[in-house]
Design a protein around this motif. Structure first.
Motif, PDB file in Angstrom:
ATOM      1  N   TYR A  62      -0.768  -4.511   5.286  1.00  0.00           N
ATOM      2  CA  TYR A  62      -1.182  -5.912   5.327  1.00  0.00           C
ATOM      3  C   TYR A  62      -1.482  -6.353   3.905  1.00  0.00           C
ATOM      4  CZ  TYR A  62      -5.967  -4.096   4.888  1.00  0.00           C
ATOM      5  OH  TYR A  62      -7.105  -3.453   4.450  1.00  0.00           O
ATOM      6  N   GLN A  63      -1.633  -7.646   3.727  1.00  0.00           N
ATOM      7  CA  GLN A  63      -1.979  -8.197   2.424  1.00  0.00           C
ATOM      8  C   GLN A  63      -3.238  -9.043   2.532  1.00  0.00           C
ATOM      9  OE1 GLN A  63       2.378  -8.599   0.245  1.00  0.00           O
ATOM     10  NE2 GLN A  63       1.267 -10.457   0.650  1.00  0.00           N
ATOM     11  N   ILE A  64      -4.132  -8.893   1.532  1.00  0.00           N
ATOM     12  CA  ILE A  64      -5.266  -9.795   1.413  1.00  0.00           C
ATOM     13  C   ILE A  64      -4.825 -10.933   0.487  1.00  0.00           C
ATOM     14  CG2 ILE A  64      -7.016  -8.025   1.827  1.00  0.00           C
ATOM     15  CD1 ILE A  64      -7.371  -7.987  -1.289  1.00  0.00           C
ATOM     16  N   LYS A  65      -5.560 -12.008   0.477  1.00  0.00           N
ATOM     17  CA  LYS A  65      -5.287 -13.200  -0.331  1.00  0.00           C
ATOM     18  C   LYS A  65      -3.984 -13.888   0.050  1.00  0.00           C
ATOM     19  CE  LYS A  65      -8.048 -12.066  -4.395  1.00  0.00           C
ATOM     20  NZ  LYS A  65      -8.092 -11.990  -5.851  1.00  0.00           N
ATOM     21  N   GLN A  66      -2.943 -13.138   0.292  1.00  0.00           N
ATOM     22  CA  GLN A  66      -1.659 -13.704   0.724  1.00  0.00           C
ATOM     23  C   GLN A  66      -1.214 -13.031   2.019  1.00  0.00           C
ATOM     24  OE1 GLN A  66      -0.043 -13.878  -3.813  1.00  0.00           O
ATOM     25  NE2 GLN A  66       1.517 -13.991  -2.228  1.00  0.00           N
ATOM     26  N   PRO A  67      -1.982 -13.190   3.114  1.00  0.00           N
ATOM     27  CA  PRO A  67      -1.588 -12.528   4.362  1.00  0.00           C
ATOM     28  C   PRO A  67      -0.242 -13.050   4.853  1.00  0.00           C
ATOM     29  CG  PRO A  67      -3.382 -14.069   4.755  1.00  0.00           C
ATOM     30  CD  PRO A  67      -3.191 -14.005   3.267  1.00  0.00           C
ATOM     31  N   GLN A  68       0.531 -12.137   5.391  1.00  0.00           N
ATOM     32  CA  GLN A  68       1.883 -12.472   5.840  1.00  0.00           C
ATOM     33  C   GLN A  68       1.983 -12.459   7.359  1.00  0.00           C
ATOM     34  OE1 GLN A  68       3.721  -9.126   3.712  1.00  0.00           O
ATOM     35  NE2 GLN A  68       4.982 -10.603   2.612  1.00  0.00           N
ATOM     36  N   GLY A  69       2.543 -13.525   7.916  1.00  0.00           N
ATOM     37  CA  GLY A  69       3.022 -13.469   9.279  1.00  0.00           C
ATOM     38  C   GLY A  69       4.390 -12.813   9.229  1.00  0.00           C
ATOM     39  N   LYS A  70       4.723 -12.015  10.237  1.00  0.00           N
ATOM     40  CA  LYS A  70       6.010 -11.297  10.225  1.00  0.00           C
ATOM     41  C   LYS A  70       6.743 -11.480  11.543  1.00  0.00           C
ATOM     42  CE  LYS A  70       4.584  -7.762   6.923  1.00  0.00           C
ATOM     43  NZ  LYS A  70       4.346  -6.322   6.706  1.00  0.00           N
ATOM     44  N   PHE A  71       8.037 -11.710  11.427  1.00  0.00           N
ATOM     45  CA  PHE A  71       8.945 -11.811  12.568  1.00  0.00           C
ATOM     46  C   PHE A  71       9.946 -10.677  12.398  1.00  0.00           C
ATOM     47  CE2 PHE A  71      12.859 -13.951  14.332  1.00  0.00           C
ATOM     48  CZ  PHE A  71      12.506 -13.766  15.651  1.00  0.00           C
ATOM     49  N   VAL A  72       9.869  -9.657  13.268  1.00  0.00           N
ATOM     50  CA  VAL A  72      10.565  -8.395  13.027  1.00  0.00           C
ATOM     51  C   VAL A  72      11.599  -8.088  14.106  1.00  0.00           C
ATOM     52  CG1 VAL A  72       8.514  -7.512  11.838  1.00  0.00           C
ATOM     53  CG2 VAL A  72       8.862  -6.935  14.234  1.00  0.00           C
ATOM     54  N   ARG A  73      12.650  -7.360  13.686  1.00  0.00           N
ATOM     55  CA  ARG A  73      13.667  -6.914  14.633  1.00  0.00           C
ATOM     56  C   ARG A  73      14.403  -5.705  14.069  1.00  0.00           C
ATOM     57  NH1 ARG A  73      19.101  -9.664  14.557  1.00  0.00           N
ATOM     58  NH2 ARG A  73      19.422 -10.449  12.464  1.00  0.00           N
ATOM     59  N   VAL A  74      15.104  -5.000  14.931  1.00  0.00           N
ATOM     60  CA  VAL A  74      15.882  -3.824  14.550  1.00  0.00           C
ATOM     61  C   VAL A  74      17.351  -4.125  14.799  1.00  0.00           C
ATOM     62  CG1 VAL A  74      16.369  -1.414  15.143  1.00  0.00           C
ATOM     63  CG2 VAL A  74      14.014  -2.196  14.958  1.00  0.00           C
ATOM     64  N   ALA A 178     -12.154  -0.430   5.070  1.00  0.00           N
ATOM     65  CA  ALA A 178     -11.546  -1.719   4.731  1.00  0.00           C
ATOM     66  C   ALA A 178     -12.392  -2.920   5.147  1.00  0.00           C
ATOM     67  CB  ALA A 178     -10.172  -1.818   5.389  1.00  0.00           C
ATOM     68  N   MET A 179     -13.460  -2.704   5.895  1.00  0.00           N
ATOM     69  CA  MET A 179     -14.175  -3.809   6.541  1.00  0.00           C
ATOM     70  C   MET A 179     -14.716  -4.868   5.586  1.00  0.00           C
ATOM     71  SD  MET A 179     -13.921  -4.058   9.709  1.00  0.00           S
ATOM     72  CE  MET A 179     -15.134  -5.354   9.876  1.00  0.00           C
ATOM     73  N   ASP A 180     -15.317  -4.482   4.489  1.00  0.00           N
ATOM     74  CA  ASP A 180     -15.885  -5.495   3.585  1.00  0.00           C
ATOM     75  C   ASP A 180     -14.811  -6.465   3.103  1.00  0.00           C
ATOM     76  OD1 ASP A 180     -18.404  -4.466   3.846  1.00  0.00           O
ATOM     77  OD2 ASP A 180     -18.388  -3.369   1.947  1.00  0.00           O
ATOM     78  N   GLU A 181     -13.682  -5.915   2.691  1.00  0.00           N
ATOM     79  CA  GLU A 181     -12.592  -6.749   2.196  1.00  0.00           C
ATOM     80  C   GLU A 181     -11.979  -7.580   3.320  1.00  0.00           C
ATOM     81  OE1 GLU A 181      -9.737  -5.762  -1.397  1.00  0.00           O
ATOM     82  OE2 GLU A 181      -9.049  -4.802   0.453  1.00  0.00           O
ATOM     83  N   LEU A 182     -11.826  -6.978   4.494  1.00  0.00           N
ATOM     84  CA  LEU A 182     -11.270  -7.725   5.628  1.00  0.00           C
ATOM     85  C   LEU A 182     -12.159  -8.909   5.983  1.00  0.00           C
ATOM     86  CD1 LEU A 182     -10.103  -4.831   7.990  1.00  0.00           C
ATOM     87  CD2 LEU A 182      -8.665  -6.368   6.649  1.00  0.00           C
ATOM     88  N   THR A 183     -13.446  -8.687   6.002  1.00  0.00           N
ATOM     89  CA  THR A 183     -14.383  -9.763   6.327  1.00  0.00           C
ATOM     90  C   THR A 183     -14.287 -10.889   5.304  1.00  0.00           C
ATOM     91  OG1 THR A 183     -15.859  -8.199   7.404  1.00  0.00           O
ATOM     92  CG2 THR A 183     -16.795 -10.319   6.754  1.00  0.00           C
ATOM     93  N   GLU A 184     -14.192 -10.517   4.039  1.00  0.00           N
ATOM     94  CA  GLU A 184     -14.112 -11.530   2.984  1.00  0.00           C
ATOM     95  C   GLU A 184     -12.854 -12.374   3.091  1.00  0.00           C
ATOM     96  OE1 GLU A 184     -13.865 -11.835  -1.909  1.00  0.00           O
ATOM     97  OE2 GLU A 184     -14.199  -9.880  -0.951  1.00  0.00           O
TER      98      GLU A 184
END
Length: 194
Positions: A62-74, A178-184
Motif C-alpha cells: 500500500y502507499q501512504i500520502k498517495q494511496p492507490q485504488g486498484k482494478f486488477v485482473r489476470v 504500521a498503526m501510527d502511520e495508518l492512523t495518520e
C-alpha cells in the motif's frame, strides 16, 4: 458485466460477459458508466503489468500520502488475490477478502484507496495487470507482512518455505507496527463508503 460486493462492501468483484466462438473471444474489461452505476468512481492514471512464477507472493503493498485504488485482473494463469482494509475509521478495518482470478474465469477485483493488496501465484506462471488511481511513489510504499497473525489471511499455503518473496516483503512490518502511520494517513484521507 456483473458487479457484486464482496464481504467487504467497498471491494467489488467484476465478472465480464465473454463472447466467444471458434475464432477466440471478446470481453469488455472497463466501462466507466457501468462502474459508476455500481458506485465505483475512479479515475486511473497508471497501468501496470507483472509476470510471476508459481509460489510468488507479492504483498501486502500500500502507499501512504498517495494511496492507490486498484482494478486488477489476470490475463495468463491464476492468482489468489487479497485486499486488506487499512482505513482505520472503517467498520471493516483489518479485515481481508480474497478471490481467485484467472484467465479462465476472467474475474476482476476493485479495491479503493486505503487497502493493502497482495497476490499468490497458483499456476506455473501468471500475468497480472492492474490500473491505479494514483502514481507509484516508492518513497510512500509500505508493506504489511503476508502472514501477520492479526490479519490471519488464509493463503492456502502448506509449505511457506516454498514461497518466493522479495526482500521488502520478507522485511515487511506487522499491522501493529504500521498503526501510527495508518492512523495518520488513512483515517481522514480515504473514503469509508461502500
Amino acid at each position: 458485466m456483473k458487479i457484486t460486493e464482496t464481504k467487504i462492501p467497498a471491494v467489488k468483484l467484476i465478472e465480464p460477459k465473454v463472447f466467444g466462438d471458434e475464432r477466440g473471444f471478446f470481453m469488455e474489461t472497463w466501462n466507466e458508466k457501468a462502474f459508476r452505476e455500481a458506485g465505483i468512481h475512479a479515475t486511473f492514471v497508471q497501468d501496470n503489468h507483472s509476470r510471476s512464477v508459481k509460489n510468488t507472493l507479492r504483498g501486502q503493498h500500500y502507499q501512504i500520502k498517495q494511496p492507490q485504488g486498484k482494478f486488477v485482473r489476470v490475463t495468463r494463469g491464476e492468482v489468489f488475490d487479497v485486499a486488506v482494509d487499512l482505513r482505520t475509521g472503517s467498520p471493516t478495518f483489518g479485515q481481508w477478502v480474497g478471490e481467485y482470478l484467472s484467465e479462465e474465469n476472467n474475474r476482476m477485483l476493485w479495491m479503493p484507496p486505503g487497502f493493502a493488496h497482495g497476490f499468490l501465484v497458483t499456476s506455473d506462471m501468471a500475468d497480472f495487470q492492474y490500473k491505479c488511481t494514483d502514481f507509484y511513489a516508492p518513497e510512500h510504499e509500505r508493506s504489511i507482512r503476508w502472514n501477520d497473525p492479526s490479519l490471519n489471511v488464509n493463503w492456502g499455503v502448506t509449505n511457506p518455505e516454498d514461497l518466493l518473496l522479495s526482500g521488502k516483503d520478507k522485511d515487511a512490518q506487522s499491522l501493529e507496527e504500521a498503526m501510527d502511520e495508518l492512523t495518520e494517513y488513512f483515517a481522514a484521507k480515504t473514503e469509508h463508503k461502500p
